[in-house]
Design a protein around this motif. Structure first.
Motif, PDB file in Angstrom:
ATOM      1  N   PHE A 150       0.791  -1.292   0.013  1.00  0.00           N
ATOM      2  CA  PHE A 150       0.099   0.201   0.153  1.00  0.00           C
ATOM      3  C   PHE A 150       0.815   1.398  -0.061  1.00  0.00           C
ATOM      4  O   PHE A 150       2.210   1.063   0.380  1.00  0.00           O
ATOM      5  N   THR A 151       0.191   2.446  -0.409  1.00  0.00           N
ATOM      6  CA  THR A 151       0.776   3.748   0.043  1.00  0.00           C
ATOM      7  C   THR A 151       0.008   4.559   0.521  1.00  0.00           C
ATOM      8  O   THR A 151      -1.203   4.662   0.337  1.00  0.00           O
ATOM      9  N   MET A 152       0.374   5.397   1.483  1.00  0.00           N
ATOM     10  CA  MET A 152      -0.421   6.446   1.931  1.00  0.00           C
ATOM     11  C   MET A 152       0.624   7.717   2.482  1.00  0.00           C
ATOM     12  O   MET A 152       1.486   7.703   2.311  1.00  0.00           O
ATOM     13  N   THR A 153       0.090   8.897   2.965  1.00  0.00           N
ATOM     14  CA  THR A 153       0.826   9.920   3.746  1.00  0.00           C
ATOM     15  C   THR A 153       1.273   9.400   4.884  1.00  0.00           C
ATOM     16  O   THR A 153       0.795   8.551   5.493  1.00  0.00           O
ATOM     17  N   MET A 154       2.435   9.925   5.056  1.00  0.00           N
ATOM     18  CA  MET A 154       3.031   9.806   6.457  1.00  0.00           C
ATOM     19  C   MET A 154       2.138  10.112   7.784  1.00  0.00           C
ATOM     20  O   MET A 154       1.816   9.168   8.765  1.00  0.00           O
ATOM     21  N   SER A 155       1.377  11.171   7.508  1.00  0.00           N
ATOM     22  CA  SER A 155       0.291  11.559   8.816  1.00  0.00           C
ATOM     23  C   SER A 155      -0.622  10.458   8.797  1.00  0.00           C
ATOM     24  O   SER A 155      -1.002  10.349   9.667  1.00  0.00           O
ATOM     25  N   GLU A 156      -1.211   9.953   7.463  1.00  0.00           N
ATOM     26  CA  GLU A 156      -2.239   9.001   7.840  1.00  0.00           C
ATOM     27  C   GLU A 156      -1.742   7.622   8.375  1.00  0.00           C
ATOM     28  O   GLU A 156      -2.418   7.082   9.265  1.00  0.00           O
ATOM     29  N   TYR A 157      -0.577   7.282   8.190  1.00  0.00           N
ATOM     30  CA  TYR A 157       0.094   5.996   8.698  1.00  0.00           C
ATOM     31  C   TYR A 157       0.207   6.356  10.170  1.00  0.00           C
ATOM     32  O   TYR A 157      -0.070   5.535  10.906  1.00  0.00           O
ATOM     33  N   ILE A 158       0.820   7.468  10.392  1.00  0.00           N
ATOM     34  CA  ILE A 158       1.024   7.421  11.916  1.00  0.00           C
ATOM     35  C   ILE A 158      -0.156   7.618  12.820  1.00  0.00           C
ATOM     36  O   ILE A 158      -0.326   7.205  13.943  1.00  0.00           O
ATOM     37  N   ASP A 159      -1.322   8.323  12.207  1.00  0.00           N
ATOM     38  CA  ASP A 159      -2.587   8.133  12.866  1.00  0.00           C
ATOM     39  C   ASP A 159      -3.019   6.706  12.777  1.00  0.00           C
ATOM     40  O   ASP A 159      -3.464   6.392  14.134  1.00  0.00           O
ATOM     41  N   ILE A 160      -2.801   5.771  12.089  1.00  0.00           N
ATOM     42  CA  ILE A 160      -3.070   4.226  12.538  1.00  0.00           C
ATOM     43  C   ILE A 160      -2.171   3.660  13.584  1.00  0.00           C
ATOM     44  O   ILE A 160      -2.692   3.097  14.271  1.00  0.00           O
ATOM     45  N   LEU A 161      -0.926   4.174  13.391  1.00  0.00           N
ATOM     46  CA  LEU A 161      -0.074   3.486  14.458  1.00  0.00           C
ATOM     47  C   LEU A 161      -0.559   3.856  15.975  1.00  0.00           C
ATOM     48  O   LEU A 161      -0.531   3.175  16.882  1.00  0.00           O
ATOM     49  N   GLU A 162      -1.098   5.108  16.025  1.00  0.00           N
ATOM     50  CA  GLU A 162      -1.373   5.561  17.299  1.00  0.00           C
ATOM     51  C   GLU A 162      -2.853   5.355  17.855  1.00  0.00           C
ATOM     52  O   GLU A 162      -3.072   5.208  18.953  1.00  0.00           O
ATOM     53  N   LYS A 163      -3.701   4.821  16.910  1.00  0.00           N
ATOM     54  CA  LYS A 163      -4.958   4.031  17.252  1.00  0.00           C
ATOM     55  C   LYS A 163      -4.878   2.653  17.855  1.00  0.00           C
ATOM     56  O   LYS A 163      -5.887   2.409  18.699  1.00  0.00           O
ATOM     57  N   GLY A 164      -4.022   1.949  17.707  1.00  0.00           N
ATOM     58  CA  GLY A 164      -3.751   0.582  18.281  1.00  0.00           C
ATOM     59  C   GLY A 164      -2.856  -0.267  17.572  1.00  0.00           C
ATOM     60  O   GLY A 164      -2.392  -0.089  16.405  1.00  0.00           O
ATOM     61  N   PRO A 165      -2.966  -1.652  17.707  1.00  0.00           N
ATOM     62  CA  PRO A 165      -2.295  -2.693  17.033  1.00  0.00           C
ATOM     63  C   PRO A 165      -2.491  -2.512  15.526  1.00  0.00           C
ATOM     64  O   PRO A 165      -3.553  -2.423  15.137  1.00  0.00           O
ATOM     65  N   THR A 166      -1.356  -2.630  14.641  1.00  0.00           N
ATOM     66  CA  THR A 166      -1.573  -2.795  13.460  1.00  0.00           C
ATOM     67  C   THR A 166      -0.246  -3.414  12.721  1.00  0.00           C
ATOM     68  O   THR A 166       1.043  -3.521  13.417  1.00  0.00           O
ATOM     69  N   ASP A 167      -0.567  -4.383  11.567  1.00  0.00           N
ATOM     70  CA  ASP A 167       0.628  -4.872  11.115  1.00  0.00           C
ATOM     71  C   ASP A 167       1.316  -4.039  10.092  1.00  0.00           C
ATOM     72  O   ASP A 167       2.249  -4.733   9.324  1.00  0.00           O
ATOM     73  N   LEU A 168       0.932  -3.141   9.610  1.00  0.00           N
ATOM     74  CA  LEU A 168       1.507  -2.220   8.556  1.00  0.00           C
ATOM     75  C   LEU A 168       2.884  -1.571   9.229  1.00  0.00           C
ATOM     76  O   LEU A 168       3.033  -1.013  10.162  1.00  0.00           O
ATOM     77  N   ARG A 169       3.659  -1.805   7.974  1.00  0.00           N
ATOM     78  CA  ARG A 169       5.004  -1.333   8.465  1.00  0.00           C
ATOM     79  C   ARG A 169       5.655  -0.464   7.316  1.00  0.00           C
ATOM     80  O   ARG A 169       5.093  -0.802   5.959  1.00  0.00           O
ATOM     81  N   ILE A 170       6.650   0.153   7.499  1.00  0.00           N
ATOM     82  CA  ILE A 170       7.398   1.120   6.367  1.00  0.00           C
ATOM     83  C   ILE A 170       8.825   0.178   6.576  1.00  0.00           C
ATOM     84  O   ILE A 170       9.279   0.092   7.590  1.00  0.00           O
ATOM     85  N   PHE A 171       9.276  -0.041   5.235  1.00  0.00           N
ATOM     86  CA  PHE A 171      10.397  -0.909   5.313  1.00  0.00           C
ATOM     87  C   PHE A 171      11.256  -0.408   4.284  1.00  0.00           C
ATOM     88  O   PHE A 171      10.916  -0.051   3.085  1.00  0.00           O
ATOM     89  N   LEU A 172      12.670  -0.193   4.664  1.00  0.00           N
ATOM     90  CA  LEU A 172      13.689   0.058   3.731  1.00  0.00           C
ATOM     91  C   LEU A 172      13.332   1.568   3.058  1.00  0.00           C
ATOM     92  O   LEU A 172      13.416   1.687   1.723  1.00  0.00           O
ATOM     93  N   TYR A 173      13.014   2.604   3.664  1.00  0.00           N
ATOM     94  CA  TYR A 173      12.587   3.741   3.071  1.00  0.00           C
ATOM     95  C   TYR A 173      13.587   4.777   3.631  1.00  0.00           C
ATOM     96  O   TYR A 173      13.908   5.097   4.697  1.00  0.00           O
ATOM     97  N   ASN A 174      13.941   5.566   2.463  1.00  0.00           N
ATOM     98  CA  ASN A 174      15.138   6.601   2.705  1.00  0.00           C
ATOM     99  C   ASN A 174      14.433   7.795   2.653  1.00  0.00           C
ATOM    100  O   ASN A 174      14.221   8.680   1.923  1.00  0.00           O
ATOM    101  N   LEU A 175      13.751   8.082   4.141  1.00  0.00           N
ATOM    102  CA  LEU A 175      13.028   9.152   4.400  1.00  0.00           C
ATOM    103  C   LEU A 175      13.731  10.564   4.553  1.00  0.00           C
ATOM    104  O   LEU A 175      13.421  11.718   3.844  1.00  0.00           O
ATOM    105  N   MET A 176      14.970  10.375   4.609  1.00  0.00           N
ATOM    106  CA  MET A 176      15.914  11.472   4.650  1.00  0.00           C
ATOM    107  C   MET A 176      16.122  12.118   3.139  1.00  0.00           C
ATOM    108  O   MET A 176      16.555  13.437   2.966  1.00  0.00           O
ATOM    109  N   LYS A 177      16.152  11.431   2.149  1.00  0.00           N
ATOM    110  CA  LYS A 177      15.910  11.814   0.837  1.00  0.00           C
ATOM    111  C   LYS A 177      14.959  12.732   0.597  1.00  0.00           C
ATOM    112  O   LYS A 177      15.083  13.624  -0.121  1.00  0.00           O
ATOM    113  N   GLU A 178      13.966  12.420   1.107  1.00  0.00           N
ATOM    114  CA  GLU A 178      12.617  13.342   1.008  1.00  0.00           C
ATOM    115  C   GLU A 178      12.399  14.412   2.032  1.00  0.00           C
ATOM    116  O   GLU A 178      12.226  15.515   1.687  1.00  0.00           O
ATOM    117  N   VAL A 179      13.260  14.407   3.143  1.00  0.00           N
ATOM    118  CA  VAL A 179      13.210  15.180   4.172  1.00  0.00           C
ATOM    119  C   VAL A 179      14.765  15.523   4.592  1.00  0.00           C
ATOM    120  O   VAL A 179      15.115  15.250   5.812  1.00  0.00           O
TER     121      VAL A 179
END
Length: 290
Positions: A78-107
């Motif tokens: 899947f893809t979604m915005t980082m904000s949407e993903y963090i919202d999911i993380l903070e709501k409770g257990p989830t198996d969704l992961r970010i893997f091998l992502y070069n975030l610092m290239k973007e930021v």
């Protein structure tokens, strides 16, 4: 029945000589504490900060399903915005992961918050990769395709890390043409009847808290489980051993493309073959050893 785990050694801040002599040369994993307290990231990096600087970035997400033959190696689910993903993380257990992502290239501004550990490794400064996971998210047992040495720095929450010495690869039910073990294995509750060679495996274990750094030597298997939502930063160097350097090159330049081609050509039949062959080869190695 569970594994008989070996705790990974934990030490406070290391010098270059201590690290090279005691851990890099013998290829021994270690958790290093009090090593990054002088990084601005140590106090700044949390989910609120990530949402502020990267909330609008589209990120790749993976779930816990087995490999899908319709996808290429490491293709996200899947893809979604980082904000949407963090919202999911903070709501409770989830198996969704970010893997091998070069975030610092973007930021790029995030690079000023970290420092490159001066412990004797020539780290690849264009590849500071991040990994995120929600509570109970798991990463399949695998070793890295390019056999790097890795400093894995954890932020937020708590993460369980299980490592296996590459010397035990013959007992790990490795999938052919891959760097994963058989994905039917539950490393929290291993089925020693179905996978008897796992009885020979003596995994190492540790739990990482905010700011702690795990050194993973080249070619070591690792299985990660997020005990609470969090994220980690991996800094990597090329393999130091010529044999591992060659195997990493072959994986990146040849084997992954062959695997992708076979998935396209044979579909699920190819993945079923790899599952069956991992069991046949490993059990044959077990019989030969006994």
């Amino acid at each position: 029945m569970a594994f008989d785990y070996i705790p990974i050694e934990r030490v406070e801040k290391l010098t270059k000589k201590e690290f090279i002599d005691n851990y890099y040369k013998p290829q021994k994993p270690v958790v290093i504490t009090n090593q990054i307290e002088d990084w601005p990231a140590f106090t700044k990096w949390d989910f609120n900060f990530i949402r502020e600087v990267a909330g609008d970035k589209m990120v790749p997400l993976y779930d816990s399903r087995k490999t899908d033959y319709t996808k290429k190696v490491n293709e996200p689910d899947f893809t979604m915005t980082m904000s949407e993903y963090i919202d999911i993380l903070e709501k409770g257990p989830t198996d969704l992961r970010i893997f091998l992502y070069n975030l610092m290239k973007e930021v790029p501004v995030m690079k000023s918050d970290m420092q490159w550990p001066r412990l004797g490794l020539r780290l690849l400064k264009n590849l500071p990769l991040v990994f995120f996971g929600g509570q109970d998210a798991k990463v399949f047992m695998h070793y890295d395709i390019d056999f790097p040495n890795i400093f894995h720095v954890h932020f937020e929450g708590k993460k369980q890390c299980v490592l296996v010495d590459p010397k035990e690869t013959k007992y790990m039910y490795r999938l052919p043409y891959s760097w994963l073990c058989n994905e039917d294995i539950d490393f929290d509750n291993p089925d020693f009847e179905r996978f008897p060679a796992l009885r020979k495996v003596k995994p190492y274990i540790t739990h990482l808290n905010h700011g702690e750094m795990l050194y993973m030597p080249e070619g070591w298997w690792h299985y990660m489980k997020y005990l609470s939502p969090g994220f980690s930063l991996s800094l990597r160097s090329l393999a130091g051993r010529p044999s591992n350097l060659w195997k990493g090159f072959a994986n990146v330049a040849i084997i992954r493309y062959y695997d992708n081609w076979m998935r396209k050509r044979k579909g699920q039949e190819w993945l079923d073959y790899k599952d069956a062959e991992s069991i046949r080869r490993t059990n044959a190695a077990l019989e030969a050893a006994e």
